[in-house]
Design an enzyme around this catalytic site. Structure first.
Site, mmCIF file in Angstrom:
data_model
loop_
_atom_site.group_PDB
_atom_site.id
_atom_site.type_symbol
_atom_site.label_atom_id
_atom_site.label_comp_id
_atom_site.label_asym_id
_atom_site.label_seq_id
_atom_site.Cartn_x
_atom_site.Cartn_y
_atom_site.Cartn_z
ATOM 1 N N THR A 224 0.794 -1.237 0.000
ATOM 2 C CA THR A 224 0.000 0.000 0.000
ATOM 3 C C THR A 224 0.829 1.291 0.000
ATOM 4 O OG1 THR A 224 -1.792 -1.151 1.094
ATOM 5 C CG2 THR A 224 -1.771 1.249 1.324
ATOM 6 N N ASN B 199 5.687 -0.708 3.415
ATOM 7 C CA ASN B 199 4.872 -0.028 4.423
ATOM 8 C C ASN B 199 5.769 0.266 5.621
ATOM 9 O OD1 ASN B 199 2.503 -0.158 2.928
ATOM 10 N ND2 ASN B 199 1.953 -2.168 3.761
ATOM 11 N N ASP C 26 -9.322 -3.697 0.825
ATOM 12 C CA ASP C 26 -8.082 -4.381 1.224
ATOM 13 C C ASP C 26 -8.272 -5.134 2.542
ATOM 14 O OD1 ASP C 26 -5.084 -4.763 0.864
ATOM 15 O OD2 ASP C 26 -5.114 -3.826 2.840
HETATM 16 ZN ZN ZN Z 1 -3.028 -1.694 -0.266
HETATM 17 ZN ZN ZN Z 2 -3.180 -5.186 1.846
#
Ligand code: ZN
Ligand code: ZN
Length: 550
Positions: free
Chosen positions: A85, A106, A312
């Site tokens: 993400t 992330n 998600d």
């Molecule tokens: Zn994502």
């Molecule tokens: Zn994810």
């Protein structure tokens, strides 16, 4: 004579006015020449095939309207790994990859502080919009993103006159798209309230406080989540009683109906994020933002960056072939229809430029794939226990400092102390880890720094490799293999099930059509730059999508 000069002056003025109407900068409003508002829509974990898989069940005014009236780039892929993400949102908006914008995961391992760091965490900032002193969920900023975004460039183009706002349930989904110069970014805390960071403001605007006071989160959670259509119509998905899904806390089985009224008692208001109503409240908040901030009604082109994240959360929990995920998309479709309808009356379609894409896609659940005879499996740090032990026996010390984002970070202090040849150590580890089941290939830092790869997956590893922030030995798993999950799914690989996402353009100057030409996710930002006649982001490596300008 005087009259003659006056005429020349008048003529010059006229010519300049006529000319300026054609090359007028984005900072000057014009109904015909520039959009009043740009809306970027990122759907977290949306695979490109979801547009077509659920087509017959979508209404006419949501995804179908975007496809039927807009321009679809059907072959759009992420061009780096890891497909997560944070890097996803950064790459869409900077027009480059983690190698340059620096958002390599992330979270990643920061050698300087010898610990894991989160992509938007900023301890120097405070939460805005909470009375809870301990709530650090707003202590965030884009300070780790090394390049400008298209939203920064819009603000730089007109001495900060454009308004730029980012909104998402996730902090990183709001902060990275909105860039370094944003007027605001809002995300949701554990109580289900919209908050921000002191990076942007001292207090929440009154309209945000008023919005929070409506307690919409609690209202959305005061219901039983049942399917939008009769459940026997969800023929694209596995039976609701399949064994590849995770239940909510306190639920015996992950099946409909999901009694949110009961589940919220265990999970708290944050539960809304993992229901389709997280997307609905984001849509509500987006419309309120446009109205309250007068986006698109001002002299300058404004930009609203939206990221819908419930897709998600539900994808991770239930997997891509679940009734829950299908229902989430059918409801999101209705939310998008409502947003488009609002924009019709508020600004008119031709005054708004919209693009819709995703920050990555997702594979099927590994156990489900296995049950079908397709190779799949999971890997985590403990998978490499035997490699670690061999290394300890060889060097008498722990050489591997961290395994994260499919990368090994080596302990440079031990290597220095024992006077080992770092290249030899990298090569040895690279040769050993490919012996592990599920690992397809490995590549070392030294190789990445000294060669240029032109084909996937090594090219994708290279474009995700930042010399300062990335590890020393990078892995590529076999297709179908992923970081550890048993139920639901996860993402991150270089394969098309993780890289292939939708990209639809709609509204201002966009003609109806589609293409199957290969397009990289990094092409979105430079395309926007040309549509707005502004500078490309300062680290941009993508190319404008030519078909849109023909
Ligand atoms: Zn994502
Ligand atoms: Zn994810």
């Amino acid at each position: 004579m005087k009259k003659y000069i006056f005429l020349i002056l008048l003529q010059t003025l006229f010519v300049e006015t006529a000319f300026s109407q054609k090359v007028i900068p984005a900072s000057v409003s014009s109904n015909a020449v520039y959009p009043k508002l740009v809306i970027g829509i990122v759907i977290d974990q949306m695979r490109y095939d979801y547009i077509y898989k659920y087509w017959s069940k979508y209404c006419n005014d949501g995804f179908k309207r975007l496809v039927n009236e807009g321009y679809s780039c059907k072959n759009t892929n992420f061009n780096y790994v890891p497909t997560y993400t944070g890097p996803g949102h950064a790459s869409i908006y900077t027009g480059t990859t983690p190698a340059i914008h620096g958002i390599v995961g992330n979270d990643w391992y920061d050698r300087e502080v010898a610990s894991r760091v989160y992509c938007v965490k900023d301890k120097s900032q405070k939460t805005i919009g909470t009375l809870n002193e301990k709530d650090s969920s707003g202590s965030m900023s884009p300070h780790r993103m090394l390049t400008t975004t298209i939203t920064d460039e819009l603000k730089l183009s007109n001495n900060k006159k454009s308004k730029v706002i980012g909104i998402s349930l996730k902090d990183r989904g709001a902060i990275l798209p909105a860039g370094h110069m944003a007027n605001a970014a809002y995300w949701m805390n554990a109580e289900g309230m919209w908050i921000s960071s002191s990076y942007y403001m001292k207090n929440l605007p009154v309209w945000v406080t008023n919005f929070n006071a409506k307690s919409l989160t609690q209202k959305y959670l005061s219901q039983v989540w049942n399917t939008l259509l009769p459940i026997n119509q969800y023929t694209e998905s596995l039976s609701d009683t399949n064994v590849f899904e995770s239940p909510y806390e306190g639920e015996l089985l992950p099946v409909f109906p999901h009694n949110l009224l009961e589940i919220v008692k265990k999970e708290g208001n944050e539960l809304i994020k993992a229901t389709p109503f997280g997307n609905s409240i984001l849509k509500d908040f987006a419309i309120e933002t446009i109205k309250s901030e007068q986006l698109g009604k001002r002299t300058f082109c404004d930009f609203l960056a939206l990221s819908f994240s419930s897709t998600d959360y539900l994808g991770h929990q239930f997997g891509p072939t679940s009734v829950e995920v299908e229902d989430c998309y059918l409801r999101l479709d209705r939310d998008i229809a409502e947003l488009l309808k609002f924009l019709d009356t508020y600004l008119g379609k031709n005054n708004v430029l919209i693009f819709l894409t995703a920050d990555h896609a997702a594979p099927e659940n590994p156990l489900y794939l296995k049950s079908l005879g397709i190779g799949a499996g999971t890997i985590d740090g403990s998978t490499f226990k035997s490699v670690n032990e061999t290394l300890k026996n060889m060097y008498g010390d722990s050489i591997i400092e961290k395994y994260i984002n499919q990368q090994f970070y080596l302990n440079n202090k031990v290597i220095g102390r024992r006077k080992l040849d770092k290249v030899d150590v990298e090569n040895y580890i690279a040769s050993q880890v490919v012996l592990v089941k599920g690992v397809a290939a490995s590549v070392t830092r030294t190789t990445l720094c000294n060669s240029e790869f032109t084909e996937s997956p090594r090219m994708l590893i290279q474009k995700g490799f930042n010399q300062k922030r990335s590890g020393d030995v990078m892995l590529n798993y076999e297709p179908g293999w992923m970081d550890y999950v048993t139920l639901g799914t996860t993402h991150g690989s270089a394969y098309s099930y993780d890289t292939h996402v939708p990209l639809i353009w709609y509204g201002y100057l966009i003609k109806h059509g589609s293409t199957v030409e290969p397009i990289n996710i990094t092409d979105i930002a430079p395309t926007l730059a040309l549509l707005l006649n502004i500078q490309f982001p300062n680290g941009c490596t993508g190319k404008p999508i030519q078909m849109l300008f023909k």
